[in-house]
Design an enzyme around this catalytic site. Structure first.
Site, PDB file in Angstrom:
ATOM      1  N   ARG A 138       0.852  -0.623  -0.365  1.00 39.38           N
ATOM      2  CA  ARG A 138      -0.026  -0.388  -0.107  1.00 39.38           C
ATOM      3  C   ARG A 138       0.715   0.915  -0.102  1.00 39.38           C
ATOM      4  O   ARG A 138       1.492   1.033   1.169  1.00 39.38           O
ATOM      5  CB  ARG A 138      -0.773  -0.072   1.272  1.00 39.38           C
ATOM      6  CG  ARG A 138      -1.769   1.032   1.583  1.00 39.38           C
ATOM      7  CD  ARG A 138      -2.672   1.265   2.556  1.00 39.38           C
ATOM      8  NE  ARG A 138      -3.430   2.852   2.908  1.00 39.38           N
ATOM      9  CZ  ARG A 138      -3.175   3.421   3.521  1.00 39.38           C
ATOM     10  NH1 ARG A 138      -2.299   2.803   4.714  1.00 39.38           N
ATOM     11  NH2 ARG A 138      -4.086   5.130   3.480  1.00 39.38           N
ATOM     12  N   HIS A 182      -2.986  10.974   1.055  1.00 46.64           N
ATOM     13  CA  HIS A 182      -2.046  10.784   2.185  1.00 46.64           C
ATOM     14  C   HIS A 182      -1.403  12.197   2.764  1.00 46.64           C
ATOM     15  O   HIS A 182      -0.463  11.379   2.947  1.00 46.64           O
ATOM     16  CB  HIS A 182      -1.013   9.405   2.302  1.00 46.64           C
ATOM     17  CG  HIS A 182      -0.776   8.744   3.188  1.00 46.64           C
ATOM     18  ND1 HIS A 182      -1.464   7.553   4.145  1.00 46.64           N
ATOM     19  CD2 HIS A 182      -0.480   9.534   5.350  1.00 46.64           C
ATOM     20  CE1 HIS A 182      -0.549   7.161   5.334  1.00 46.64           C
ATOM     21  NE2 HIS A 182      -0.445   8.656   6.220  1.00 46.64           N
ATOM     22  N   GLU A 228      -7.631   8.515   6.711  1.00 43.00           N
ATOM     23  CA  GLU A 228      -7.491   9.051   8.097  1.00 43.00           C
ATOM     24  C   GLU A 228      -7.418  10.305   7.671  1.00 43.00           C
ATOM     25  O   GLU A 228      -7.013  11.554   8.258  1.00 43.00           O
ATOM     26  CB  GLU A 228      -6.045   9.081   8.671  1.00 43.00           C
ATOM     27  CG  GLU A 228      -6.075   7.463   9.300  1.00 43.00           C
ATOM     28  CD  GLU A 228      -4.502   7.533  10.084  1.00 43.00           C
ATOM     29  OE1 GLU A 228      -4.242   8.788  10.276  1.00 43.00           O
ATOM     30  OE2 GLU A 228      -4.344   6.401  10.434  1.00 43.00           O
ATOM     31  N   ASN A 356      -7.484   2.334   9.818  1.00 41.90           N
ATOM     32  CA  ASN A 356      -6.120   1.551  10.780  1.00 41.90           C
ATOM     33  C   ASN A 356      -5.959   2.039  12.426  1.00 41.90           C
ATOM     34  O   ASN A 356      -6.951   2.753  12.324  1.00 41.90           O
ATOM     35  CB  ASN A 356      -5.411   3.249  10.112  1.00 41.90           C
ATOM     36  CG  ASN A 356      -5.267   3.681   8.474  1.00 41.90           C
ATOM     37  OD1 ASN A 356      -5.427   2.603   7.980  1.00 41.90           O
ATOM     38  ND2 ASN A 356      -4.422   5.097   8.382  1.00 41.90           N
ATOM     39  N   TYR A 358      -4.310   1.395  15.426  1.00 37.11           N
ATOM     40  CA  TYR A 358      -2.771   1.208  16.775  1.00 37.11           C
ATOM     41  C   TYR A 358      -3.113   0.999  17.982  1.00 37.11           C
ATOM     42  O   TYR A 358      -2.452   0.320  18.762  1.00 37.11           O
ATOM     43  CB  TYR A 358      -2.718   2.378  16.334  1.00 37.11           C
ATOM     44  CG  TYR A 358      -1.290   2.871  14.913  1.00 37.11           C
ATOM     45  CD1 TYR A 358      -2.252   3.309  14.056  1.00 37.11           C
ATOM     46  CD2 TYR A 358      -0.039   2.337  15.012  1.00 37.11           C
ATOM     47  CE1 TYR A 358      -1.397   3.380  12.577  1.00 37.11           C
ATOM     48  CE2 TYR A 358       0.519   2.503  13.375  1.00 37.11           C
ATOM     49  CZ  TYR A 358      -0.560   3.300  12.439  1.00 37.11           C
ATOM     50  OH  TYR A 358       0.277   3.414  10.773  1.00 37.11           O
ATOM     51  N   GLU A 417      -3.449   0.121   7.874  1.00 37.51           N
ATOM     52  CA  GLU A 417      -1.926   0.031   8.914  1.00 37.51           C
ATOM     53  C   GLU A 417      -2.302  -0.659  10.224  1.00 37.51           C
ATOM     54  O   GLU A 417      -3.274  -0.406  10.702  1.00 37.51           O
ATOM     55  CB  GLU A 417      -2.409   1.704   8.849  1.00 37.51           C
ATOM     56  CG  GLU A 417      -1.496   2.233   7.765  1.00 37.51           C
ATOM     57  CD  GLU A 417      -1.979   3.770   7.704  1.00 37.51           C
ATOM     58  OE1 GLU A 417      -1.075   3.893   9.134  1.00 37.51           O
ATOM     59  OE2 GLU A 417      -1.528   5.026   7.301  1.00 37.51           O
TER      60      GLU A 417
HETATM   61  C1  GBH Z   1      -0.756   6.501  11.339  1.00 34.45           C
HETATM   62  O1  GBH Z   1      -1.167   7.221  12.316  1.00 34.45           O
HETATM   63  C2  GBH Z   1      -0.825   7.731   9.487  1.00 34.45           C
HETATM   64  O2  GBH Z   1      -1.574   7.085   8.474  1.00 34.45           O
HETATM   65  C3  GBH Z   1       0.988   6.977   9.240  1.00 34.45           C
HETATM   66  O3  GBH Z   1       1.156   8.573   8.245  1.00 34.45           O
HETATM   67  C4  GBH Z   1       1.530   7.179  10.847  1.00 34.45           C
HETATM   68  O4  GBH Z   1       3.249   7.641  10.019  1.00 34.45           O
HETATM   69  C5  GBH Z   1       1.249   6.606  10.969  1.00 34.45           C
HETATM   70  O5  GBH Z   1       0.306   6.400  11.916  1.00 34.45           O
HETATM   71  C6  GBH Z   1       2.019   6.034  12.605  1.00 34.45           C
HETATM   72  O6  GBH Z   1       2.008   7.278  13.219  1.00 34.45           O
HETATM   73  O7  GBH Z   1       0.868  14.070  18.378  1.00 34.45           O
HETATM   74  O8  GBH Z   1       0.233  13.394  20.435  1.00 34.45           O
HETATM   75  O9  GBH Z   1      -0.568  15.042  18.409  1.00 34.45           O
HETATM   76  C7  GBH Z   1      -2.278   7.355  12.847  1.00 34.45           C
HETATM   77  C8  GBH Z   1      -2.759   7.846  14.349  1.00 34.45           C
HETATM   78  C9  GBH Z   1      -3.311   9.582  14.803  1.00 34.45           C
HETATM   79  C10 GBH Z   1      -1.140   8.454  15.791  1.00 34.45           C
HETATM   80  C11 GBH Z   1      -2.046  11.175  14.857  1.00 34.45           C
HETATM   81  C12 GBH Z   1      -0.277   9.722  16.039  1.00 34.45           C
HETATM   82  C13 GBH Z   1      -0.483  12.208  17.133  1.00 34.45           C
HETATM   83  C14 GBH Z   1      -1.010  12.487  18.052  1.00 34.45           C
HETATM   84  N1  GBH Z   1      -2.316   8.987  14.149  1.00 34.45           N
HETATM   85  N2  GBH Z   1      -1.548  11.018  16.308  1.00 34.45           N
HETATM   86  S1  GBH Z   1       0.227  13.572  18.504  1.00 34.45           S
END
Ligand code: GBH
Length: 511
Positions: A138, A182, A228, A356, A358, A417
């Site tokens: 992807r 993105h 996202e 996505n 996490y 993701e």
């Molecule tokens: C993904 O977002 C993205 O799609 C990708 O590009 C990125 O590299 C990957 O995650 C890893 O981060 O800094 O405390 O404000 C995942 C969701 C939303 C997680 C924004 C991190 C920032 C929190 N993300 N968040 S903060």
């Protein structure tokens, strides 16, 4: 349900999973696994002989965590995070170029000018994908490589790059999954229309999406519209942590969200109109997942209700074609301005849903309050990765997929993701022993397998990310890759998790 097993494992000869395990071990000269000697996942925890291992109840237990046939293993990346070549071949500026070059916005004042230099090293990286036993990749397309000003005259050299890359993927037996946006919005659209604050940007996105689908759909079967929406709107326009670094008023923010979902819907229509028959399209959203604290039927239902509400401005309106009542009520006078027609466009039928995932958004319990659920705050000591936001809960992957299926009856789900950031220290002999990432993968994938075993239609899994890359506001020091990036030499070094991913992808099973 798994059959009960006696401690000596004797009745397992009747278990069909047993022969599965035996076949596996038979190939356990293991040349078949591409792992010359005894692979680490059999050898590292015990020193038994092969015959002894046949008796091992632990191994047979593991061997049952099989994914459905045809399940796709892949990795994910995004254009600005890996490509570099920021000023080459006619690429226009994006809001991330501007933002990352603004002092103080990015840790260490890093920027994506060079990043992983994927623009020049894509062939090498495709070999890395291949050696992971991954059959899917992807990637995202840089809008301003295609239309340097967001619209108008296309840049053939930009198109050529994605043509070359897609051809190289296919030549290596890897299915391309293309994301059209993105976060790297062409700067011109920001300057001209205030970007996502205007419907003009939604329309320009649809034009670009249709254009790319026409160019690539002879070889690319799966397109994702936006990656996202939640993140680029809330962080880019709510708290200013991401490009374009704005802090809008509540009313402006509601409207910007609306323009994002509208862009998705318009793009779905444009892609359908301009792509080859059979092309599939969907979104990739970081669905916010409420996890039941204890899995009672009441709590599970409460978690589902919470998930639907928390995603009201994004995935919920895309899936349902209406803004939830509670969402509009909460917005009050700040509610977005929209038409019924737009709601129909926003909810144009899609072929799959990309999620996505996490971290959990929250744990919930059932409640007799009006909402029907109660949010349980996280413990201060709740474990995270090296990213402070990444609270760990493997079951989030199970519940994310499950809620999406239950709420919206989605027929195809991709985990677009899921990944883990580690300290990734390099030993003097160039090893990166990311045992924590392996722990993460085992935990999260076990929960994903649980979902597929229950018939939740998850078709594939894309690990974020192939290689360490430009982690937005966190710069280069936050590492999510399976491959380590030495940013000085641009050398890629496999981490221990490469070995783990490789084995799982080959076996189509959690190991
Ligand atoms: C993904 O977002 C993205 O799609 C990708 O590009 C990125 O590299 C990957 O995650 C890893 O981060 O800094 O405390 O404000 C995942 C969701 C939303 C997680 C924004 C991190 C920032 C929190 N993300 N968040 S903060």
């Amino acid at each position: 349900m798994k059959p009960p097993k006696s401690s000596d494992g004797s009745e397992k000869t009747k278990n069909p999973e047993q022969s599965n395990r035996r076949d596996f071990l038979k190939s356990a000269g293991l040349a078949g696994l591409g792992l010359s000697a005894t692979p680490f996942f059999l050898s590292s925890c015990n020193t038994k002989t092969e015959a002894d291992q046949k008796q091992s109840p632990i191994l047979s237990e593991r061997d049952t965590l099989q994914f459905p046939q045809g399940f796709l293993w892949g990795t994910a990346t995004a254009s600005y995070q890996i490509e570099g070549a920021a000023n080459e071949d006619g690429r226009g500026k994006s809001i991330w170029d501007t933002f990352s070059h603004t002092p103080g916005k990015i840790v260490n004042n890093d920027n994506g000018d060079i990043a992983c230099d994927f623009y020049h090293k894509y062939k090498e990286d495709i070999q890395l994908i291949k050696s992971l036993n991954a059959k899917a990749y992807r990637f995202s397309i840089s809008w301003s490589r295609i239309f340097p000003d967001g619209a108008g005259t296309p840049n053939q050299k930009g198109i050529d790059f994605y043509n070359r890359m897609v051809d190289e993927l296919l030549a290596n037996g890897i299915q391309p999954f293309a994301t059209l946006f993105h976060w790297d919005l062409p700067q011109t659209l920001q300057d001209k229309y205030k970007g996502w604050q205007s419907k003009e940007t939604s329309k320009a996105f649809a034009d670009y999406a249709g254009f790319m689908a026409e160019k690539l759909s002879d070889r690319v079967n799966h397109f994702f519209t936006l990656n996202e929406m939640w993140t680029f709107i809330e962080l880019g326009h709510g708290n200013g942590l991401h490009a374009p670094g704005l802090k809008l008023s509540p009313a402006e923010l509601y409207q910007a969200r609306h323009h994002a979902v509208l862009a998705h819907g318009l793009a779905v229509q444009a892609i359908r109109a301009q792509s080859k028959t059979g092309t599939k399209v969907g979104i990739a959203e970081n669905v916010k997942v409420a996890v039941p604290l204890i899995e009672t039927p009441e709590n599970c239902k409460a978690a589902e209700i919470a998930t639907r509400e928390i995603n009201a401005g994004y995935l919920t309106v895309v899936m349902e074609g209406k803004y939830a009542e509670a969402y509009l009520k909460k917005a009050g006078a700040d509610a977005p301005i929209f038409t019924e027609d737009e709601l129909k466009i926003i909810s144009a039928p899609t072929d799959f849903c990309g999620i996505n995932i996490y971290n959990p958004e929250c744990y919930v319990k059932a409640s007799s309050n009006e909402a029907g659920y109660q949010i349980i705050p996280f413990a201060k000591s709740h474990p995270t990765s090296t990213s402070p936001w990444e609270l760990l809960a493997p079951e989030t992957l199970y519940w994310g997929a499950k809620h999406v299926q239950n709420l919206w009856n989605v027929k195809e789900i991709y985990v677009t993701e899921n990944g883990y950031s580690s300290t990734d220290e390099v030993t003097p002999d160039n090893q990166i022993n990311d045992t924590d990432r392996i722990m993460f993968l085992r935990g999260y994938l076990s929960q994903l397998q649980r979902a597929t075993a229950e018939g939740v239609p998850v078709k594939g899994y894309f690990y974020w990310s192939l290689v360490d890359n430009f982690e937005w506001a966190m710069g280069f020091n936050t590492r999510f890759g399976l491959y380590y990036m030495d940013y000085k030499s641009l050398k890629r070094i496999p981490k221990l998790s490469v070995e783990y991913f490789k084995a799982m992808a080959l076996k189509n099973s959690v190991l």
